[in-house]
Design a protein around this motif. Structure first.
Motif, PDB file in Angstrom:
ATOM      1  N   ALA A  91       0.815  -0.990   0.037  1.00  0.00           N
ATOM      2  CA  ALA A  91       0.059  -0.103   0.043  1.00  0.00           C
ATOM      3  C   ALA A  91       0.949   1.849  -0.197  1.00  0.00           C
ATOM      4  CB  ALA A  91      -0.857   0.189   1.490  1.00  0.00           C
ATOM      5  N   ALA A  92       1.485   0.983   1.006  1.00  0.00           N
ATOM      6  CA  ALA A  92       3.314   1.653   0.323  1.00  0.00           C
ATOM      7  C   ALA A  92       3.667   2.703  -0.775  1.00  0.00           C
ATOM      8  CB  ALA A  92       3.900   2.714   2.202  1.00  0.00           C
ATOM      9  N   GLY A  93       3.476   1.561  -1.105  1.00  0.00           N
ATOM     10  CA  GLY A  93       4.317   1.784  -2.570  1.00  0.00           C
ATOM     11  C   GLY A  93       3.839   2.328  -3.008  1.00  0.00           C
ATOM     12  N   LEU A  94       2.157   1.831  -4.110  1.00  0.00           N
ATOM     13  CA  LEU A  94       1.545   2.107  -3.667  1.00  0.00           C
ATOM     14  C   LEU A  94       1.220   3.606  -4.767  1.00  0.00           C
ATOM     15  CD1 LEU A  94      -1.167  -0.649  -4.671  1.00  0.00           C
ATOM     16  CD2 LEU A  94       0.197   0.329  -6.470  1.00  0.00           C
TER      17      LEU A  94
ATOM     18  N   GLN B 271       7.288   0.583  -6.768  1.00  0.00           N
ATOM     19  CA  GLN B 271       7.137   0.059  -7.889  1.00  0.00           C
ATOM     20  C   GLN B 271       7.939  -1.628  -6.947  1.00  0.00           C
ATOM     21  OE1 GLN B 271       7.629   0.421 -12.197  1.00  0.00           O
ATOM     22  NE2 GLN B 271       7.906  -1.177 -12.629  1.00  0.00           N
ATOM     23  N   ALA B 272       9.692  -1.248  -7.085  1.00  0.00           N
ATOM     24  CA  ALA B 272      10.081  -2.634  -6.435  1.00  0.00           C
ATOM     25  C   ALA B 272       9.400  -2.916  -5.241  1.00  0.00           C
ATOM     26  CB  ALA B 272      11.402  -2.533  -5.973  1.00  0.00           C
ATOM     27  N   ALA B 273       8.854  -2.375  -4.294  1.00  0.00           N
ATOM     28  CA  ALA B 273       8.560  -2.788  -2.209  1.00  0.00           C
ATOM     29  C   ALA B 273       6.892  -3.928  -3.632  1.00  0.00           C
ATOM     30  CB  ALA B 273       7.744  -1.829  -2.387  1.00  0.00           C
ATOM     31  N   VAL B 274       6.426  -3.036  -4.473  1.00  0.00           N
ATOM     32  CA  VAL B 274       5.073  -3.290  -4.624  1.00  0.00           C
ATOM     33  C   VAL B 274       5.627  -5.368  -5.346  1.00  0.00           C
ATOM     34  CG1 VAL B 274       3.097  -3.789  -6.129  1.00  0.00           C
ATOM     35  CG2 VAL B 274       3.892  -1.389  -5.359  1.00  0.00           C
ATOM     36  N   LEU B 275       5.899  -5.278  -6.300  1.00  0.00           N
ATOM     37  CA  LEU B 275       6.285  -6.209  -6.892  1.00  0.00           C
ATOM     38  C   LEU B 275       7.148  -7.357  -6.020  1.00  0.00           C
ATOM     39  CD1 LEU B 275       8.025  -4.819 -10.125  1.00  0.00           C
ATOM     40  CD2 LEU B 275       5.716  -5.815  -9.698  1.00  0.00           C
TER      41      LEU B 275
END
Length: 595
Positions: free
Chosen positions: A316-319, A349-353
């Motif tokens: 959520a923070a990455g988004l 984006q790296a955190a989300v992936l």
């Protein structure tokens, strides 16, 4: 009609092959392929050749290239290329002499003698020979310290000698080879970073990390060279930031608060450097380069919180980071804010992936999410380099998904899946070329094509399948998939191919496909576009990729050396024949157009 009048709609048209600069490149590439085929044949039988023949081969090439450079002295480009070949043959002669006579001399002596023999070739300005001299002399210095065991005992002495010799070479560069100044700028920054790392490990003197970049920066500033000054100062600031990391490592707690303080310190350091540069260079925008670099460093430190301390919340923070970055990119023109937004986007984006993959374990889902991110970057009008990064990550995740689906043990079908993916993407890019060639992302997509071709060459060597029983996949990968690309090329440019002389171009593609080197034709098509429309980066990388591909082919064990030599020789002849036919057509077309 001038082919350059066919603007951007038909930029990959076969008509581009008829341009005189493109024909010159075809001649050079054809000769290079023929030369490589001869070298492959010699290399395959090297150990069986008599020693006297081994000694004579590089010296004969040296004599031919040196004589030709004198004969063709009026053509500066050809003369410099031949002098560069002569310089390489000098080194090869030294290597062969050492191999044949087994002198037992240290390796640094080979590089030292080679560097000394290159000096007479610099009596005429030659940027290639000078670059070769700098590289060889640096290797001589490195090997001397390694083989004398001073590298471990006196590392500071090596770094001092390296800095002094680099400074002397820089003086020669400034006087006669000014275009190499950026290379020396990057090398000085690399020496500074290495020296600072070693200083933090108590292995080097502290001033070694500062002296060379400071000297270069002072020279550039005195010459009022704003870009060079800013780049060199940015490298120096990056080196000092390593010291900041070292000092704060023990003082700050290993927590989110510690990372926040570290990010603030790094940003304050780069902001201070940029403020000083803006005072010293008030009429240029390049003074903000250290500030942009500091934005990336600070953004990476801040966003590392998402990968280190939280799990589901990190997605959520990455988004949220991505949404905030997109808003900043669309509404501001500030260099610092845009660079910080790019960094936060990439790290969010790296955190989300990463966390999505940890939660789901599905590579295919990650590929789908990355496709969405890549499309969002394109529609958000981001910098072309960021879009290229997104496309590269998408391709890498696609390869990972294929590896996950096929498994590690079945290399035959993995090779088949990768070739299918590559040609599917290449065909899609060919068919959609009229769209992306007119966009702001021409460089992104053209460099993505080069990335796919480079990855295909590396993976073909790494997954070299000796699967004679797998004939259908082999025929599919070697002939049907390239045939689909070629058919699409002919259908898209069917109007241009109504001219009979242009049918030699798809004929060349068919011949290269038969020999198993269809990638060369795709490179030629991209090279023709880059030469005709003066896309220097794509042109240089296309040539480098061709050289890299031929080098990898030498180590491919799927085909015998004799067959590789024969097929490359015939491919070179085919390219030379195409260049000759197009050149003759140009000669006959000039009187007609004049009439």
């Amino acid at each position: 009609m001038n082919p350059l009048e066919i603007k951007p709609k038909n930029q990959f048209s076969p008509v581009l092959f008829t341009h005189s600069p493109v024909i010159q490149h075809l001649h050079v590439i054809g000769l290079a392929l023929i030369a490589v085929s001869v070298l492959y044949l010699i290399a395959a039988n090297w150990l069986m050749l008599p020693k006297i023949i081994q000694l004579l081969i590089p010296q004969i090439f040296l004599l031919i290239s040196a004589s030709a450079s004198v004969w063709l002295a009026s053509n500066d480009a050809v003369r410099q290329a031949l002098d560069g070949i002569s310089g390489l043959m000098l080194g090869l002669s030294m290597a062969v002499i050492g191999q044949v006579y087994q002198t037992g001399a240290d390796s640094y002596l080979l590089f030292l003698v080679w560097a000394l023999l290159l000096l007479p070739w610099l009596y005429r300005p030659n940027i290639g020979v000078f670059a070769l001299f700098c590289v060889v002399s640096q290797f001589a210095l490195l090997m001397f310290f390694k083989q004398s065991f001073w590298m471990n005992q006196e590392l500071s002495a090596y770094l001092l000698c390296l800095s002094i010799w680099t400074g002397l070479c820089f003086i020669a560069c400034i006087q006669r080879y000014f275009s190499l100044r950026y290379v020396f700028t990057a090398f000085a920054a690399g020496i500074s970073l290495l020296s600072m790392f070693k200083y933090c490990e108590h292995y080097a003197w502290p001033y070694l990390a500062l002296s060379l970049p400071l000297a270069f920066s002072l020279y550039f500033y005195m010459q009022r060279m704003a870009l060079e000054t800013s780049l060199q100062v940015a490298g120096l600031a990056a080196s000092v930031s390593i010291l900041i990391f070292q000092i704060t490592e023990d003082a700050l707690p290993d927590s989110a608060a510690g990372l926040l303080v570290l990010a603030a310190l790094i940003f304050a350091w780069f902001a201070g450097i940029s403020a000083v540069l803006m005072k010293m260079l008030p009429k240029t925008k390049f003074a903000a380069i250290p500030l942009a670099l500091g934005a990336w460093f600070a953004g990476i430190i801040l966003s590392s919180l998402l990968l280190t301390y939280w799990k589901v919340f990190s997605i959520a923070a990455g988004l949220a980071f991505i949404a905030a970055a997109r808003l900043v990119i669309r509404r501001t023109s500030s260099l610092f804010l845009r660079q910080l937004a790019y960094c936060l986007w990439i790290c969010g984006q790296a955190a989300v992936l990463a966390h999505t993959e940890l939660l789901t374990g599905s590579i295919a889902l990650i590929c789908l999410i990355q496709f969405f991110f890549a499309a969002l970057c394109i529609f958000s009008r981001m910098h072309w380099l960021i879009v290229l990064m997104q496309l590269a990550v998408l391709y890498g995740l696609g390869l990972a998904a294929l590896l996950d689906a096929a498994g590690y043990g079945n290399q035959a079908y993995l090779h088949f899946y990768i070739i299918s993916l590559n040609y599917a993407l290449l065909t899609l890019l060919l068919c959609s070329a009229p769209l992306w060639l007119k966009s702001a992302y021409r460089a992104s997509f053209s460099l993505w094509i080069l990335l796919i071709l480079a990855a295909a060459a590396v993976l073909q060597l790494a997954l070299n399948p000796s699967f004679q029983a797998e004939a259908p996949p082999s025929l599919w990968a070697n002939y049907l998939l390239p045939g689909i690309w070629l058919l699409s090329f002919c259908l898209i440019h069917r109007r241009a191919l109504l001219q009979p002389q242009l049918w030699a171009i798809p004929a060349l593609a068919a011949a290269l496909m038969l020999f198993g080197y269809f990638e060369i034709f795709i490179l030629l098509a991209l090279l023709a576009w880059s030469v005709a429309y003066q896309q220097r980066l794509v042109q240089a990388l296309s040539i480098l990729l061709l050289v890299f591909w031929l080098w990898l082919l030498y180590y491919s064990l799927g085909v015998s050396f004799l067959m590789k030599s024969l097929s490359i020789f015939l491919s070179g002849l085919a390219v030379m024949l195409l260049a000759h036919l197009l050149a003759q057509q140009n000669k006959t077309a000039v009187p007609g157009s004049a009439a």
